[in-house]
Design an enzyme around this catalytic site. Structure first.
Site, mmCIF file in Angstrom:
data_model
loop_
_atom_site.group_PDB
_atom_site.id
_atom_site.type_symbol
_atom_site.label_atom_id
_atom_site.label_comp_id
_atom_site.label_asym_id
_atom_site.label_seq_id
_atom_site.Cartn_x
_atom_site.Cartn_y
_atom_site.Cartn_z
ATOM 1 N N SER B 167 0.841 -1.193 0.000
ATOM 2 C CA SER B 167 0.000 0.000 0.000
ATOM 3 C C SER B 167 0.880 1.249 0.000
ATOM 4 O O SER B 167 1.752 1.368 -0.851
ATOM 5 C CB SER B 167 -0.959 -0.044 1.197
ATOM 6 O OG SER B 167 -1.964 0.938 1.080
ATOM 7 N N ASP B 333 -8.480 -6.751 -4.570
ATOM 8 C CA ASP B 333 -8.122 -5.410 -4.098
ATOM 9 C C ASP B 333 -8.700 -4.376 -5.057
ATOM 10 O O ASP B 333 -8.212 -4.211 -6.171
ATOM 11 C CB ASP B 333 -6.597 -5.287 -4.031
ATOM 12 C CG ASP B 333 -6.129 -3.938 -3.489
ATOM 13 O OD1 ASP B 333 -6.966 -3.032 -3.289
ATOM 14 O OD2 ASP B 333 -4.917 -3.801 -3.247
ATOM 15 N N HIS B 366 -7.768 -5.258 -0.238
ATOM 16 C CA HIS B 366 -6.497 -4.547 -0.145
ATOM 17 C C HIS B 366 -5.673 -5.007 1.057
ATOM 18 O O HIS B 366 -4.448 -5.094 0.987
ATOM 19 C CB HIS B 366 -6.784 -3.043 -0.047
ATOM 20 C CG HIS B 366 -5.565 -2.191 -0.006
ATOM 21 N ND1 HIS B 366 -4.637 -2.180 -1.026
ATOM 22 C CD2 HIS B 366 -5.109 -1.313 0.923
ATOM 23 C CE1 HIS B 366 -3.660 -1.333 -0.720
ATOM 24 N NE2 HIS B 366 -3.924 -0.807 0.449
#
Lengths: 404, 404
Positions: B167, B333, B366
């Protein structure tokens, strides 16, 4: 419609009476004509505000109910008196439009729990004389449809040619077909689902928490206290609005474009166009919507689970239905994805219902049903024309062709 | 690491000094050793807090920088002193883990703008003696990486065997590879992108507005005023948390399950498990995170656009790179979808870089990069082992095999 008209606010002792306010038609039901809610509460007196477009035919067979979405209203095809903007479905409803008001009598009512005339949390509670606030019972999609059915009873319209709506409107369409199968000839649920998913509930909960965290919410009593939780409501709207658009449409519309500048400001003002767009969406929303209504209507959507009263079986919900369905979804809608519409179609097929299903190519996300998406208009025109023939109604360009 | 250790808070006049706090190692840089930020501001004095795991080898060739995500911290593999919980990447980093601390010297620093020891908005502004609040300059992902590079300079580590993170951590990995290509042997950006999309910016903006709408935010000066915008921060966290999970994982974990009851309550308490889960996420988050840091770190992510300083050309950003890349994404995601990782891979290929790309099957959204996803561990183990051989480092189960 020969109902008496009255302007009196003291209607508790009157029978259901029709009132034309400067903006909307309104029917008031007395305490004796209470609405039985899913919560077990009898709500009365209560009232429902609505708009109509077109003329009811002599047989009363050309009525179409249009159901609005979460933040919609009864002004589907006429100017919204609060915003001054054209009706939210002006592209769909009107003379020569897919729902052609030269042929059909269209009724669109503000939902129960709403804030544009129908009983909602801002309505005065007859027991206290103050706005209900959170003392209004929580209502369901089925309660909204019950209220609409009562309006039709009052208007002495037994059957509907069609019920049509998108998003929460589509939920109401499904509820109509399931609970009043004999009253619905054709049903068009768009961008909807048979139940609200966990993700949908989650986004709604964020919005509700934002409203309830606003100190001006005052445990729901903000009207009496002369304030409004505008910040919380704006944030709820912003969070929801992101979910109504697709990643692709946001990218096309805004991308990483900067706001009025060719450089980053290294601050927390709106640097990106998407930021100022969202802030604008939040700010304008609070001018037209009531925060408690937002709580009630989102709650109704969360509670929606069409199969629940049928032992969890969606096919059972549609058992023996004679309604003809046109189920529609949009490719880029991730809030009510095509898979959810497919569940409805699957259940309709299992119930041997008359159903057509169209997934419409659109990159504009959930809000596609409100936008200028020609394939949607063509599909609905075609479906309605076919249904009109089957019902023995004249379709656009045709003479009356009585049902054989 | 032979740097002096000091406990003095008055470090303005000292050279960079290393301090071991009860929880983290800390390096303080004096005003003379200021950090040049993308905003043009020279930030100094400043400090960076970090944790290390494993031992640096004699050649200083086995250092791995782990970059943390938005709400992460330096406690990748050790107990977080605030929450008492195991490190956020304990499954990834440790003896015998994919990033094996028996072989590698792992460094994880709290990001610039953070709230666990590195200079952030809660740090005292030397000019005023009060916390910076919004007087801290807005920082970028590149600034975060600059700060880490300065830490490595201080630790006298010239090159990194690998930089790895998910991320926002993946954004830092890419930034490392682009701005310090000669210092990065291998790079593993996971669930990341080369720029923050409009949708991502939109979700962040909702969170920031929620914080700034909280009356206890006090224009960012809440610490001085003895309050905390916990409600706004909790809502920001709730909104973000929904985006970290997939529709499927929410459905599997919660569905429409009710909370401790077998019936709906017809109220606004948490009826559904997903609601109480989200509320819990919001409430516990505020105990470990600073609201202003949330503003700064989300802003850094929004500003992230790797190609920008290369005329908008991502391949140019990677021109002549000798770093070997392993780019990873997760099928479910939707916040940093595979398409974004593919853009990075495409640019790396256009730059003739050494890159492998793995899209990992996971229905957990995610947050997959933080979870027990065996295929991710296997992929990273395999990539690191291969990179170690190429670098002449012993991989798990191997003796040293010097670079030929």
């Amino acid at each position: 419609m020969s109902a008496d008209r009255a302007n009196s606010a003291a209607t508790e002792d009157l029978k259901a009476s029709e009132v034309e306010t400067p903006s909307s038609k309104l029917v008031r039901f007395s305490a004796d004509e209470a609405l039985e809610l899913d919560s077990g509460v009898r709500l009365g007196p209560w009232q429902i505000a609505y708009e109509t477009y077109g003329e009811l035919n002599a047989d009363k067979t050309n009525a179409v109910v249009v159901c609005h979405a979460l933040t919609g209203d009864q002004y589907a095809a006429s100017t919204n008196p609060v915003t001054g903007k054209p009706g939210w479905w002006s592209l769909m409803v009107g003379p020569g439009r897919p729902i052609d008001t030269n042929h059909y009598f269209v009724i669109c009512a503000n939902v129960l729990g709403g804030c544009l005339g129908t009983t909602g949390p801002a309505t005065l509670n007859p027991l206290t004389g103050a706005p209900y606030g959170l003392d209004l019972p929580v209502v369901t999609i089925r309660d909204m449809v019950r209220a609409q059915a009562r309006l039709l009873d009052h208007l002495e319209i037994e059957t509907l040619f069609a019920v049509i709506g998108g998003s929460m409107g589509g939920m109401q369409v499904l509820q109509w077909a399931v609970n009043y199968p004999e009253r619905v000839f054709a049903a068009v649920p768009i961008a909807a689902a048979a139940r609200h998913t966990s993700q949908n509930i989650a986004f709604h909960e964020v919005g509700r928490q934002a409203i309830m965290a606003d100190p001006d919410w005052r445990a729901g009593n903000y009207i009496q206290e002369g304030v409004r939780p505008t910040k919380g409501l704006a944030i709820a709207r912003m969070a929801a609005h992101v979910t109504y658009m697709s990643d692709e449409s946001l990218h096309q519309k805004f991308g990483r474009n900067l706001q009025d500048r060719d450089h980053l400001t290294f601050g927390f003002d709106a640097d990106f166009q998407i930021e100022s767009y969202l802030r604008h969406q939040g700010m304008t929303f609070v001018d037209r919507f009531d925060a408690n209504s937002y709580l009630y209507v989102t709650r109704a959507m969360d509670y929606f689970d069409l199969a629940q009263e049928f032992g969890g079986s969606l096919p059972n919900a549609f058992k023996d239905t004679r309604t003809r369905f046109c189920v529609m979804s949009f490719t880029s809608d991730w809030l009510f994805p095509t898979s959810e519409s497919r569940q409805v179609v699957k259940a309709l097929n299992a119930a041997a219902a008359n159903v057509s299903f169209v997934e419409i190519e659109s990159d504009r996300g959930h809000d596609s049903f409100l936008l200028d998406v020609p394939e949607m208009f063509q599909t609905i025109s075609g479906f309605i024309t076919g249904a009109a023939r089957a019902r023995g109604l004249p379709a656009p360009g045709e003479e009356v062709e009585p049902r054989s």
